[in-house]
Design an enzyme around this catalytic site. Sequence first.
Site, PDB file in Angstrom:
ATOM      1  CD  GLU A 100      51.923  38.002  50.981  1.00 45.87           C
ATOM      2  OE1 GLU A 100      52.788  37.472  51.672  1.00 45.87           O
ATOM      3  OE2 GLU A 100      50.776  37.534  50.887  1.00 45.87           O
ATOM      4  CD  GLU A 106      41.475  40.429  38.118  1.00 51.98           C
ATOM      5  OE1 GLU A 106      42.415  40.369  37.324  1.00 51.98           O
ATOM      6  OE2 GLU A 106      41.621  40.815  39.292  1.00 51.98           O
ATOM      7  CE  LYS A 140      42.997  36.786  43.785  1.00 54.78           C
ATOM      8  NZ  LYS A 140      41.866  37.695  44.028  1.00 54.78           N
TER       9      LYS A 140
HETATM   10  N1  HSE Z   1      39.688  41.228  41.057  1.00 55.29           N
HETATM   11  C1  HSE Z   1      40.421  40.765  42.194  1.00 55.29           C
HETATM   12  C2  HSE Z   1      39.480  40.707  43.386  1.00 55.29           C
HETATM   13  C3  HSE Z   1      41.577  41.682  42.444  1.00 55.29           C
HETATM   14  O1  HSE Z   1      38.405  41.307  43.321  1.00 55.29           O
HETATM   15  O2  HSE Z   1      39.807  40.058  44.366  1.00 55.29           O
HETATM   16  C4  HSE Z   1      42.538  41.212  43.498  1.00 55.29           C
HETATM   17  O3  HSE Z   1      43.162  40.014  43.153  1.00 55.29           O
END
Ligand code: HSE
Length: 359
Positions: free
Chosen positions: A112, A173, A188
């Site tokens: 999730e 990240e 994603k």
């Molecule tokens: N670096 C990602 C973002 C973290 O800013 O959405 C969450 O997946």
Amino acid sequence: MKIALLGYGTVGRSLDELLKRRDIGIEVKRILRRKKDPTDPRVTDRFEDILEDREIECAAEAMSGKEPADSFLKRLMESGRHVVSANKAAIASDLRGLKELSEKMNTDFLFEASCGGTIPWIENIKEMAMADEILSVRGILNGTCNFIIDKMEREGLDFNEALKKAQDLGYAEADPTADIGGYDTYNKCVISCSLAYRGYVPTDIPVLGMQDIGKGFLSELYKEGKTVRYMMLSERRGERVALGVVPTVISKDSIEANVRDNYNCASMVGATAGELKFYGQGSGGFPTADAMVRDLLRVRDRKAEPNVLDRRLISDDSLLTGTGYFPDGRIKGTLAELCGKAREKNMFMAFEEDGIKDA
Ligand code: HSE
């Protein structure tokens, strides 16, 4: 239930903290981290210490990048452990391998937290995919990119100032090019669409970064009652799918245009249910860790939702058509063609999708 925590960055630390605060019968017995901590007897830098501890039933993985996370996840599953992961890079790179192994070993594999931070997105996709036919999945799935655009738009910050703030707040990240270059949203997109369309989606899809969105471009769009958000787009008709990740031109009045800070807003369209939208914090330690806690509870209570990815899906670029906004003019085409042109000319492009399509 005793678990191991893999990775002790922003998300890993937050998960440890949440599990200490909440009395839900989930104990972090071991922590795998690169940096040793002599003050915490749970910490090890040897993965084998976790594998060999038979009291550990489940691992919560919050590392970044494909390796060694992918190998660790597979070795844990092979040893019969359940796995909860927030690591979209590892999952997207071999969703099939991980899923098939978990099925073979009869272990839970839940993720999730890999998409949309704290939003209950993955579980809802899985449920909707089994009950209805999902025709479209789209949305803002990167908190860092949304934060940057929002700060440029509302506070007049420059791109780099806004990125620095997002990094300081723990949204970005480890290497923020994964955010602004689109790889994070790509991962994603692959995960969300595979679950939604119930098959492993083609992974060679158009992706354009958002690092060249300028304040000038935003003010131009504003004059037309529009703005831009960094989005993943996808459509499915039967076995045909089109996916992409691109700066997306939208109406200033749309829900997405009013998504602030590190929030995400993702939608799915069911053939029967119509459009559903999911909104919440898409990044940050505690919001992401909270989604991991919910997965851990599913493991603890043996309530993991089954989902079947048995469809063969093929690419059909014609499902995503619209207008490309280039610095030297606007052109109509498919998202794939327009992204190809932007890359060829080494130019910024934002995409405005054509209106509603027939199902
Ligand atoms: N670096 C990602 C973002 C973290 O800013 O959405 C969450 O997946």
